[in-house]
Design a protein around this motif. Structure first.
Motif, PDB file in Angstrom:
ATOM      1  N   GLY B 112     -50.931 -50.406  10.510  1.00 18.67           N
ATOM      2  CA  GLY B 112     -50.944 -48.942  10.516  1.00 18.67           C
ATOM      3  C   GLY B 112     -50.292 -48.329  11.727  1.00 18.67           C
ATOM      4  N   LEU B 113     -50.659 -48.805  12.893  1.00 22.60           N
ATOM      5  CA  LEU B 113     -50.131 -48.215  14.121  1.00 22.60           C
ATOM      6  C   LEU B 113     -48.617 -48.385  14.189  1.00 22.60           C
ATOM      7  N   LEU B 114     -48.150 -49.604  13.868  1.00 19.83           N
ATOM      8  CA  LEU B 114     -46.704 -49.851  13.895  1.00 19.83           C
ATOM      9  C   LEU B 114     -45.982 -48.930  12.915  1.00 19.83           C
ATOM     10  N   LEU B 115     -46.580 -48.803  11.741  1.00 17.60           N
ATOM     11  CA  LEU B 115     -45.964 -47.963  10.713  1.00 17.60           C
ATOM     12  C   LEU B 115     -45.882 -46.514  11.184  1.00 17.60           C
ATOM     13  N   ALA B 116     -46.989 -46.041  11.782  1.00 14.73           N
ATOM     14  CA  ALA B 116     -47.005 -44.649  12.265  1.00 14.73           C
ATOM     15  C   ALA B 116     -45.946 -44.456  13.348  1.00 14.73           C
ATOM     16  N   LEU B 117     -45.705 -45.505  14.134  1.00 15.45           N
ATOM     17  CA  LEU B 117     -44.730 -45.385  15.218  1.00 15.45           C
ATOM     18  C   LEU B 117     -43.298 -45.318  14.692  1.00 15.45           C
ATOM     19  N   ILE B 118     -43.015 -46.085  13.638  1.00 14.80           N
ATOM     20  CA  ILE B 118     -41.616 -46.102  13.195  1.00 14.80           C
ATOM     21  C   ILE B 118     -41.366 -45.234  11.974  1.00 14.80           C
ATOM     22  N   CYS B 119     -42.403 -44.519  11.508  1.00 12.13           N
ATOM     23  CA  CYS B 119     -42.202 -43.696  10.310  1.00 12.13           C
ATOM     24  C   CYS B 119     -41.151 -42.594  10.497  1.00 12.13           C
ATOM     25  N   PRO B 120     -40.897 -42.074  11.703  1.00 14.10           N
ATOM     26  CA  PRO B 120     -39.836 -41.055  11.807  1.00 14.10           C
ATOM     27  C   PRO B 120     -38.498 -41.536  11.269  1.00 14.10           C
ATOM     28  N   ASN B 127     -34.803 -37.526   4.424  1.00 17.80           N
ATOM     29  CA  ASN B 127     -34.492 -36.133   4.717  1.00 17.80           C
ATOM     30  C   ASN B 127     -35.734 -35.242   4.824  1.00 17.80           C
ATOM     31  N   LEU B 128     -36.809 -35.796   5.325  1.00 19.21           N
ATOM     32  CA  LEU B 128     -38.004 -34.978   5.563  1.00 19.21           C
ATOM     33  C   LEU B 128     -37.697 -34.041   6.730  1.00 19.21           C
ATOM     34  N   PRO B 129     -38.050 -32.743   6.593  1.00 19.28           N
ATOM     35  CA  PRO B 129     -37.749 -31.807   7.686  1.00 19.28           C
ATOM     36  C   PRO B 129     -38.365 -32.277   8.998  1.00 19.28           C
ATOM     37  N   ALA B 130     -37.637 -32.067  10.075  1.00 22.23           N
ATOM     38  CA  ALA B 130     -38.070 -32.570  11.382  1.00 22.23           C
ATOM     39  C   ALA B 130     -39.428 -31.990  11.784  1.00 22.23           C
ATOM     40  N   SER B 131     -39.716 -30.763  11.287  1.00 28.86           N
ATOM     41  CA  SER B 131     -40.969 -30.119  11.681  1.00 28.86           C
ATOM     42  C   SER B 131     -42.184 -30.866  11.126  1.00 28.86           C
ATOM     43  N   ALA B 132     -41.972 -31.655  10.073  1.00 26.39           N
ATOM     44  CA  ALA B 132     -43.114 -32.325   9.446  1.00 26.39           C
ATOM     45  C   ALA B 132     -43.334 -33.735   9.969  1.00 26.39           C
ATOM     46  N   ILE B 133     -42.403 -34.203  10.832  1.00 21.34           N
ATOM     47  CA  ILE B 133     -42.472 -35.612  11.221  1.00 21.34           C
ATOM     48  C   ILE B 133     -43.714 -35.913  12.051  1.00 21.34           C
ATOM     49  N   ALA B 134     -44.064 -34.998  12.955  1.00 19.00           N
ATOM     50  CA  ALA B 134     -45.243 -35.227  13.791  1.00 19.00           C
ATOM     51  C   ALA B 134     -46.497 -35.325  12.930  1.00 19.00           C
ATOM     52  N   THR B 135     -46.588 -34.430  11.938  1.00 19.69           N
ATOM     53  CA  THR B 135     -47.737 -34.464  11.029  1.00 19.69           C
ATOM     54  C   THR B 135     -47.760 -35.772  10.237  1.00 19.69           C
ATOM     55  N   LEU B 136     -46.579 -36.208   9.801  1.00 17.97           N
ATOM     56  CA  LEU B 136     -46.510 -37.463   9.051  1.00 17.97           C
ATOM     57  C   LEU B 136     -47.062 -38.606   9.901  1.00 17.97           C
ATOM     58  N   ALA B 137     -46.591 -38.681  11.147  1.00 15.50           N
ATOM     59  CA  ALA B 137     -47.033 -39.778  12.015  1.00 15.50           C
ATOM     60  C   ALA B 137     -48.540 -39.713  12.242  1.00 15.50           C
ATOM     61  N   LEU B 138     -49.031 -38.498  12.470  1.00 23.01           N
ATOM     62  CA  LEU B 138     -50.455 -38.335  12.741  1.00 23.01           C
ATOM     63  C   LEU B 138     -51.289 -38.682  11.507  1.00 23.01           C
ATOM     64  N   SER B 139     -50.813 -38.229  10.337  1.00 24.94           N
ATOM     65  CA  SER B 139     -51.587 -38.505   9.127  1.00 24.94           C
ATOM     66  C   SER B 139     -51.566 -40.001   8.817  1.00 24.94           C
ATOM     67  N   LEU B 140     -50.438 -40.656   9.093  1.00 26.81           N
ATOM     68  CA  LEU B 140     -50.380 -42.106   8.863  1.00 26.81           C
ATOM     69  C   LEU B 140     -51.285 -42.840   9.849  1.00 26.81           C
ATOM     70  N   LEU B 141     -51.287 -42.358  11.083  1.00 23.96           N
ATOM     71  CA  LEU B 141     -52.110 -42.991  12.107  1.00 23.96           C
ATOM     72  C   LEU B 141     -53.584 -42.979  11.692  1.00 23.96           C
ATOM     73  N   LEU B 142     -54.047 -41.837  11.235  1.00 26.11           N
ATOM     74  CA  LEU B 142     -55.444 -41.718  10.806  1.00 26.11           C
ATOM     75  C   LEU B 142     -55.672 -42.409   9.454  1.00 26.11           C
ATOM     76  N   GLY B 143     -54.750 -42.111   8.543  1.00 26.44           N
ATOM     77  CA  GLY B 143     -54.939 -42.584   7.170  1.00 26.44           C
ATOM     78  C   GLY B 143     -54.907 -44.098   7.063  1.00 26.44           C
ATOM     79  N   THR B 144     -53.992 -44.745   7.808  1.00 27.52           N
ATOM     80  CA  THR B 144     -53.921 -46.207   7.697  1.00 27.52           C
ATOM     81  C   THR B 144     -55.172 -46.861   8.264  1.00 27.52           C
ATOM     82  N   ALA B 145     -55.831 -46.200   9.217  1.00 29.17           N
ATOM     83  CA  ALA B 145     -57.099 -46.752   9.708  1.00 29.17           C
ATOM     84  C   ALA B 145     -58.100 -46.800   8.566  1.00 29.17           C
ATOM     85  N   LEU B 146     -58.114 -45.718   7.773  1.00 30.19           N
ATOM     86  CA  LEU B 146     -59.014 -45.686   6.624  1.00 30.19           C
ATOM     87  C   LEU B 146     -58.604 -46.743   5.603  1.00 30.19           C
TER      88      LEU B 146
END
Lengths: 205, 228
Positions: B112-120, B127-146
């Protein structure tokens, strides 16, 4: 070993009965293991020795009748060596999943030397043979402070000199107030009262 | 010589699991490679129109994260079961609740952590808008823990089976659904500019609940698997 171990039993089995696949392996088996006892569990292949051992140590919790009380910590060595191929013998012992003790580097080196693995401390375990894997596991006998040892076929895949070193260690353990319950198809060559635990009758001297 | 404290033992197990993972880099690389391949396939299947891809990107990324987690969770306890370490773990005087958390923690760190780090990188590929990338990383960080917590329940229940792969999917996929829904909703929200906080908070709450309860289920599952 603890002093209190002399007064109270290390393990109590009360009327254990087990039936597997419609076949009764043992019934109403009751015995106590006390400090200073060296007990060999007897029985032919498929008689239920390993099943009994797994009940005694607490790995089997269902499917049998009777109760087992374990007042003392138990060191259990089973058929599987529990040695990770990707870790060195030193790491295997230092990070062992049994979480029993924190061992210093010297203690681990001495234990490995005792089982004839001097010089192999930092070799990846996948480079070791099956017998050497068993030896890494047996090194725990030199590190542990558990009063009761339950060993399932400790001599399997061990060569002659290893067997006699192991016998000496068992003897040392029981004469220091520990106790050993083990299965083995070999006759033990020890200068000590060897008691036999029979699945149909309990402990006989 | 004395028995290590529970936390010390957990740290030791964590270190052991991470060392094992680092010495088998294939197992760390496989899920990431899987992720890369699937992300690379979507433009071929959906067509390379950037707008369309950006529309689907949150869902796509989250579905792949879920599947790549499913791929790896099967193996968490498998090698320990096969070489007997698991028996020793169950017999150890340490609380199984905490030791199980160490296994989950190790699994999350290497997946999970690795994925959240390289998901950008993957986000840019779709082509995900740049404004959403931080949210993507954060949601993956939390979500993959679950996902790791839930996946380990399935792993514990099926570790005694020769081929538990299919069964683990059937057992665990339904539990993954809420993570998928809220995870992708958070990213979609960030794309259109609405606050992602509430979604992340819900995922966070689910993580807390899972940390409290999943180890109990995993411990029971392991005991049953070793007993059988």
């Amino acid at each position: 070993m603890t002093d209190t171990a002399h007064s109270s039993p290390l393990l109590v089995a009360d009327s254990l009965s087990l039936t597997r696949g419609g076949r009764e392996l043992f019934r109403d088996l009751s015995f106590e293991i006390n400090a200073g006892q060296l007990v060999q569990l007897e029985g032919s292949n498929g008689a239920g020795k390993t099943s009994l051992i797994r009940i005694l140590v607490g790995l089997s919790r269902y499917g049998f009748d009777g109760t087992v009380t374990r007042p003392a910590p138990i060191l259990y060595l089973g058929h599987l060596p529990g040695v990770k191929a990707m870790l060195s013998p030193r790491e295997n012992l230092a990070w062992h999943a049994s979480g029993e003790g924190t061992y210093s580097d010297t203690a681990i080196e001495q234990a490995l030397q005792q089982v004839g693995l001097y010089g192999y401390e930092d070799v990846p375990s996948h480079a070791l043979s099956a017998g050497q894997h068993r030896r890494v596991n047996l090194a725990r006998l030199y590190l542990s402070s558990c009063p009761l040892w339950v060993l399932d076929e400790p001599f399997a895949a061990i060569d002659k000199s290893g067997v006699s070193a192991l016998e000496a260690q068992l003897l040392q353990h029981v004469s220091c107030g520990g106790a050993v319950v083990m299965t083995s198809h070999q006759a033990l060559q020890v200068d000590y009262t060897l008691e036999k635990l029979r699945l149909d009758g309990g402990i006989v001297s | 010589m004395s028995a290590p404290g529970s936390l010390q033992f957990c740290r030791r197990l964590l270190r052991r699991q991470l060392t094992l993972a680092v010495r088998r880099p294939v197992e760390i690389g496989n899920p990431l490679l899987f992720f890369t391949m699937v992300v690379a396939l979507f433009p071929l299947g959906l067509g390379p129109a950037p707008d369309k891809l950006a529309d689907f990107a949150p869902g796509i990324l989250w579905i792949i994260a879920l599947l790549s987690n499913l791929l790896t969770s099967d193996a968490v306890f498998r090698s320990d079961f096969e070489d007997g370490s698991l028996e020793q773990l169950l017999l150890s005087p340490q609380p199984l609740y905490l030791t199980v958390l160490a296994y989950i923690g190790a699994h999350w760190l290497i997946t999970g952590l690795l994925l959240a780090l390289i998901c950008p990188v993957f986000a840019l590929m779709l082509n995900l808008p740049a404004s959403a990338i931080a949210t993507l990383a954060l949601s993956l960080l939390l979500g993959t823990a679950l996902l790791s917590l839930l996946g380990c329940i399935g792993a514990a229940l099926t570790v005694g089976l020769k081929r538990g792969g299919m069964l683990i999917s059937l057992l665990i996929l339904p539990l993954y659904m809420p993570v998928l829904i809220f995870g992708s909703a958070a990213v979609k929200g960030a794309v259109v500019g609405s606050p992602a906080g509430p979604y992340l908070a819900i995922i966070g709450a689910m993580v807390c609940l899972a940390i409290a309860l999943a180890p109990l289920a995993i411990a029971a599952g392991l005991r049953i698997s070793v007993d059988a």
